[in-house]
Design an enzyme around this catalytic site. Structure first.
Site, PDB file in Angstrom:
ATOM      1  N   HIS A  18       0.837  -1.210   0.000  1.00 37.16           N
ATOM      2  CA  HIS A  18       0.000   0.000   0.000  1.00 37.16           C
ATOM      3  C   HIS A  18       0.871   1.260   0.000  1.00 37.16           C
ATOM      4  O   HIS A  18       0.617   2.213  -0.728  1.00 37.16           O
ATOM      5  CB  HIS A  18      -0.891   0.042   1.253  1.00 37.16           C
ATOM      6  CG  HIS A  18      -1.877  -1.085   1.368  1.00 37.16           C
ATOM      7  ND1 HIS A  18      -1.967  -1.892   2.474  1.00 37.16           N
ATOM      8  CD2 HIS A  18      -2.824  -1.536   0.501  1.00 37.16           C
ATOM      9  CE1 HIS A  18      -2.941  -2.781   2.301  1.00 37.16           C
ATOM     10  NE2 HIS A  18      -3.463  -2.603   1.116  1.00 37.16           N
ATOM     11  N   LYS A  42     -18.780  -5.675   9.335  1.00 34.72           N
ATOM     12  CA  LYS A  42     -17.606  -6.486   8.970  1.00 34.72           C
ATOM     13  C   LYS A  42     -16.553  -6.387  10.075  1.00 34.72           C
ATOM     14  O   LYS A  42     -16.138  -5.286  10.439  1.00 34.72           O
ATOM     15  CB  LYS A  42     -17.037  -5.963   7.643  1.00 34.72           C
ATOM     16  CG  LYS A  42     -16.033  -6.896   7.010  1.00 34.72           C
ATOM     17  CD  LYS A  42     -15.530  -6.350   5.675  1.00 34.72           C
ATOM     18  CE  LYS A  42     -14.125  -6.815   5.432  1.00 34.72           C
ATOM     19  NZ  LYS A  42     -13.374  -5.959   4.535  1.00 34.72           N
ATOM     20  N   ARG A  91      -2.178  -6.218  -8.323  1.00 35.58           N
ATOM     21  CA  ARG A  91      -1.085  -7.177  -8.162  1.00 35.58           C
ATOM     22  C   ARG A  91      -1.128  -8.241  -9.239  1.00 35.58           C
ATOM     23  O   ARG A  91      -0.137  -8.529  -9.896  1.00 35.58           O
ATOM     24  CB  ARG A  91      -1.192  -7.866  -6.783  1.00 35.58           C
ATOM     25  CG  ARG A  91      -0.809  -6.979  -5.629  1.00 35.58           C
ATOM     26  CD  ARG A  91      -1.276  -7.539  -4.316  1.00 35.58           C
ATOM     27  NE  ARG A  91      -2.725  -7.523  -4.248  1.00 35.58           N
ATOM     28  CZ  ARG A  91      -3.423  -7.529  -3.129  1.00 35.58           C
ATOM     29  NH1 ARG A  91      -2.810  -7.601  -1.982  1.00 35.58           N
ATOM     30  NH2 ARG A  91      -4.734  -7.493  -3.152  1.00 35.58           N
ATOM     31  N   SER A 129      -2.649  -8.184   2.804  1.00 37.38           N
ATOM     32  CA  SER A 129      -3.024  -8.026   4.227  1.00 37.38           C
ATOM     33  C   SER A 129      -3.511  -9.360   4.798  1.00 37.38           C
ATOM     34  O   SER A 129      -3.245  -9.692   5.951  1.00 37.38           O
ATOM     35  CB  SER A 129      -4.117  -6.969   4.372  1.00 37.38           C
ATOM     36  OG  SER A 129      -3.643  -5.717   3.957  1.00 37.38           O
TER      37      SER A 129
HETATM   38  P1  ADP Z   1      -9.775  -3.939  -0.009  1.00 38.27           P
HETATM   39  O1  ADP Z   1     -10.070  -3.927   1.460  1.00 38.27           O
HETATM   40  O2  ADP Z   1     -10.552  -2.940  -0.821  1.00 38.27           O
HETATM   41  O3  ADP Z   1      -9.695  -5.286  -0.636  1.00 38.27           O
HETATM   42  P2  ADP Z   1      -7.007  -3.550   0.616  1.00 38.27           P
HETATM   43  O4  ADP Z   1      -7.029  -2.774   1.879  1.00 38.27           O
HETATM   44  O5  ADP Z   1      -6.586  -4.966   0.717  1.00 38.27           O
HETATM   45  O6  ADP Z   1      -8.347  -3.401  -0.179  1.00 38.27           O
HETATM   46  O7  ADP Z   1      -6.104  -2.797  -0.447  1.00 38.27           O
HETATM   47  C1  ADP Z   1      -6.428  -1.525  -0.945  1.00 38.27           C
HETATM   48  C2  ADP Z   1      -5.857  -1.371  -2.339  1.00 38.27           C
HETATM   49  O8  ADP Z   1      -4.461  -1.621  -2.320  1.00 38.27           O
HETATM   50  C3  ADP Z   1      -6.440  -2.333  -3.380  1.00 38.27           C
HETATM   51  O9  ADP Z   1      -6.514  -1.668  -4.626  1.00 38.27           O
HETATM   52  C4  ADP Z   1      -5.409  -3.418  -3.458  1.00 38.27           C
HETATM   53  O10 ADP Z   1      -5.420  -4.075  -4.720  1.00 38.27           O
HETATM   54  C5  ADP Z   1      -4.150  -2.599  -3.285  1.00 38.27           C
HETATM   55  N1  ADP Z   1      -3.035  -3.414  -2.791  1.00 38.27           N
HETATM   56  C6  ADP Z   1      -3.010  -4.211  -1.723  1.00 38.27           C
HETATM   57  N2  ADP Z   1      -1.802  -4.807  -1.577  1.00 38.27           N
HETATM   58  C7  ADP Z   1      -1.049  -4.359  -2.616  1.00 38.27           C
HETATM   59  C8  ADP Z   1       0.296  -4.628  -3.073  1.00 38.27           C
HETATM   60  N3  ADP Z   1       1.092  -5.477  -2.440  1.00 38.27           N
HETATM   61  N4  ADP Z   1       0.715  -3.986  -4.196  1.00 38.27           N
HETATM   62  C9  ADP Z   1      -0.115  -3.144  -4.854  1.00 38.27           C
HETATM   63  N5  ADP Z   1      -1.380  -2.858  -4.495  1.00 38.27           N
HETATM   64  C10 ADP Z   1      -1.843  -3.464  -3.399  1.00 38.27           C
END
Ligand code: ADP
Length: 155
Positions: A18, A42, A91, A129
């Protein structure tokens, strides 16, 4: 008009994946709002206040990054804040299919808002995550996967 992006997510927890997306997007936007989507129904692993605090700590020296919490639809939050861009990271092709569905639906509902995607750099592709939470549940060390400013043990 200011070029502002909202970077929405649950950030449970915020990872170096992120962080990299935000840093790479900063030259493209005047301001980025990292917006934690809060859904009372959630259950998240980390408390909301901690997630806010950790992300603020990571960007404490970057005045163009704001951390916010929102409930409901991302497009409604964007409209409320006068934001025209939604930033997301990609990703894998699995991310792509999911993001395509969300972005195209958002475009139907809010034609004034554009979704902007940055492809992850190869070394950060595996960082999720979800995986980090699984490692934590089994007592593993995840410090290499989160920004150095975040101490996940401090909850
Ligand atoms: P959500 O809760 O909407 O699934 P996340 O909190 O997991 O989203 O992630 C927010 C954004 O960051 C999403 O667009 C996700 O694809 C992106 N993201 C998460 N991890 C990575 C990473 N390692 N590299 C690039 N983008 C990422």
């Amino acid at each position: 008009m200011e070029r502002i992006a909202v970077f929405p997510g649950s950030f449970d927890p915020f990872t170096i994946g992120h962080e990299a997306i935000v840093k790479r997007a900063l030259p493209l936007f005047e301001k980025i709002i990292i917006a934690i989507g809060h859904n009372k129904e959630k259950k998240c692993y980390f408390p909301l206040d901690k997630r806010v605090k950790w992300i603020k700590k990571v960007f404490k020296d970057e005045l163009r990054v704001e951390v916010a919490v929102f409930e409901g639809l991302t497009i409604d939050f964007c409209h409320k804040r006068g934001v025209k861009y939604i930033l997301r990271g990609l990703r894998t092709s699995t991310d792509f299919e999911y993001e395509r569905m969300i972005a195209q639906t958002n475009k139907f509902m809010a034609p004034d808002i554009e979704s902007v995607f940055l492809l992850t750099t190869p070394e950060l592709t595996a960082i999720h995550s979800t995986t980090i939470r699984d490692i934590l549940k089994h007592g593993g060390d995840v410090s290499r996967f989160v920004p150095k400013e975040i101490d996940l043990d401090s909850i």
